[in-house]
Design an enzyme around this catalytic site. Structure first.
Site, mmCIF file in Angstrom:
data_model
loop_
_atom_site.group_PDB
_atom_site.id
_atom_site.type_symbol
_atom_site.label_atom_id
_atom_site.label_comp_id
_atom_site.label_asym_id
_atom_site.label_seq_id
_atom_site.Cartn_x
_atom_site.Cartn_y
_atom_site.Cartn_z
ATOM 1 C CD GLU A 1 -5.534 -78.070 74.703
ATOM 2 O OE1 GLU A 1 -5.109 -78.879 75.526
ATOM 3 O OE2 GLU A 1 -4.960 -77.845 73.613
ATOM 4 C CG HIS B 1 2.598 -73.868 80.667
ATOM 5 N ND1 HIS B 1 1.700 -74.352 81.600
ATOM 6 C CD2 HIS B 1 2.146 -74.313 79.463
ATOM 7 C CE1 HIS B 1 0.752 -75.053 80.984
ATOM 8 N NE2 HIS B 1 1.012 -75.055 79.697
ATOM 9 C CE LYS C 1 -2.608 -80.588 76.579
ATOM 10 N NZ LYS C 1 -3.049 -80.298 75.209
#
Ligand code: MUC
Ligand code: MG
Length: 369
Positions: free
Chosen positions: A323, A18, A163
């Protein structure tokens, strides 16, 4: 009475790297707090952060040592049902340490809501919805991988808000990456970016202009947290909304940002705010000053995620959704029954407290010794 407080660190691999502008994550360290009370009730809280000390000024290890050495000894033995009194004692004797305070407050409120037999959201003023929209973050670092990942999420009806993490490459490369994804996904999905403070004000002027023209819906923390005036100028200049994240550190900073209209949207995070009640104040300040709300995450596991959801479900307005996908980024679940993500939404549990049950065997295996 509070009988014991335990702070647990558990390292869980992520499903893929990530990539954020300040850190690439391949493991997330969950920071969990368990408070055991004399009536046998147990409460859980979470103080997970991102990238050690790369994102915030508390690390998993500092949270653990500060709770173990400075917070727990002060409150063990206090009446567990007097949550406000306990938190006032901590606030008077501990500077900063918002994540640690959040975990303790969450655990106490979880225990108290269980004691009263009500979901935590009811203790926080009352639930207004039973499910929350959840964005997914595309951060593999590769445009075609990100597009394939987003298409899979759409097909599974898990996410339709995306996002994109940018700020590692040049502004031109980042803009090309974002607009390629937007073009591939089409107008039915919302595409947003999080720059994580990586741009100068000048870079932001160029980058945001191109993103706005390309139909991007939201620009998160384009410049450094230390430059709220630059945020204000950007918010004034562009019609695409500018969202405050790293610059937002609880009610006092929310008040300053709102006063100077330094953002159109606040990313409310319970740990960054210093707890659920301070986060509630952040939301109230936003509401009173016409700032829109977004339910943010520090990529917590299920405890912090559902604690956040319990709070966000009480907000009368949550214009940009949430989120709250943290648990989905992890390869292991630490709950007996995983959180339910369905039809692009996180479903809120109806059981008392946080409404979740931890898998103790799993946690015993994952925790650091
Ligand atoms: C942030 O800066 O918003 C939230 C989602 C994600 O991927 O990273 C976090 C932190
Ligand atoms: Mg952010």
């Amino acid at each position: 009475m509070i009988r014991s407080i335990e702070t647990i660190l558990a390292d869980v691999p992520t499903i893929r790297p990530h990539k954020l502008s300040m850190a690439t994550m391949s493991i997330q360290t969950l920071v969990l707090v368990r408070i055991l009370c004399n009536d046998g009730i147990e409460g859980w809280g979470e103080a997970t952060t991102i990238g050690g000390l790369r994102y915030g000024e508390e690390s998993p290890e500092s949270v653990k040592i500060n709770i173990d050495s400075h917070i727990a000894p002060q409150i063990i033995g206090m009446p567990a049902d007097q949550v406000a009194v306990i938190m006032r004692r901590i606030d008077r004797s501990v500077q900063g340490n918002r994540f640690a305070k959040c975990a303790i407050e969450t655990a106490l409120l979880d225990a108290q809501a269980k004691r009263l037999g009500i979901p935590l959201s009811e203790l926080l003023g009352g639930r207004l919805c039973d499910a929350l929209p959840v964005a997914w973050t595309l951060a593999s670092g590769d445009t075609s991988k990100d597009i394939a990942e987003a298409e899979q999420m759409l097909e599974r009806r898990r996410h339709r808000i995306f996002k994109l993490k940018i700020g590692l490459r040049s502004v031109q490369e980042d803009v090309a990456h974002v607009l390629a994804i937007k073009k591939a996904l089409g107008d039915a999905v919302s595409v947003r970016v999080d720059v994580n403070q990586a741009w100068s004000e000048l870079e932001a002027m160029t980058g945001i202009a191109a993103l706005e023209a390309g139909g991007i819906d939201l620009i998160e923390q384009p410049v450094k947290a230390e430059q709220p005036q630059a945020m204000a100028r950007l918010a004034d200049h562009f019609s695409v909304p500018i969202m405050a994240d790293e610059v937002l550190h609880g009610p006092a900073s929310a008040f300053e940002l709102a006063k100077h209209h330094a953002a159109d949207v606040f990313a409310v995070k319970i740990a960054q705010s210093g707890g659920l009640r301070p986060a509630q104040l952040v939301a109230a300040i936003a509401q009173l000053s016409g700032v829109a709300l977004y339910g943010g995450t520090m990529l917590e596991g299920p405890v912090g995620t559902i604690a956040s959801a319990q709070l966000f479900a009480t907000f009368p307005e949550l214009g940009y959704g949430t989120e709250l996908f943290g648990p989905l980024l992890l390869t292991e679940d630490i709950l007996l029954e995983p959180l339910v993500y369905r039809d692009f939404m996180l479903q809120l549990p109806s059981k008392p407290g946080l409404g979740i049950e931890l898998d103790r065997d799993k946690l015993a295996r994952l925790r650091r010794q």
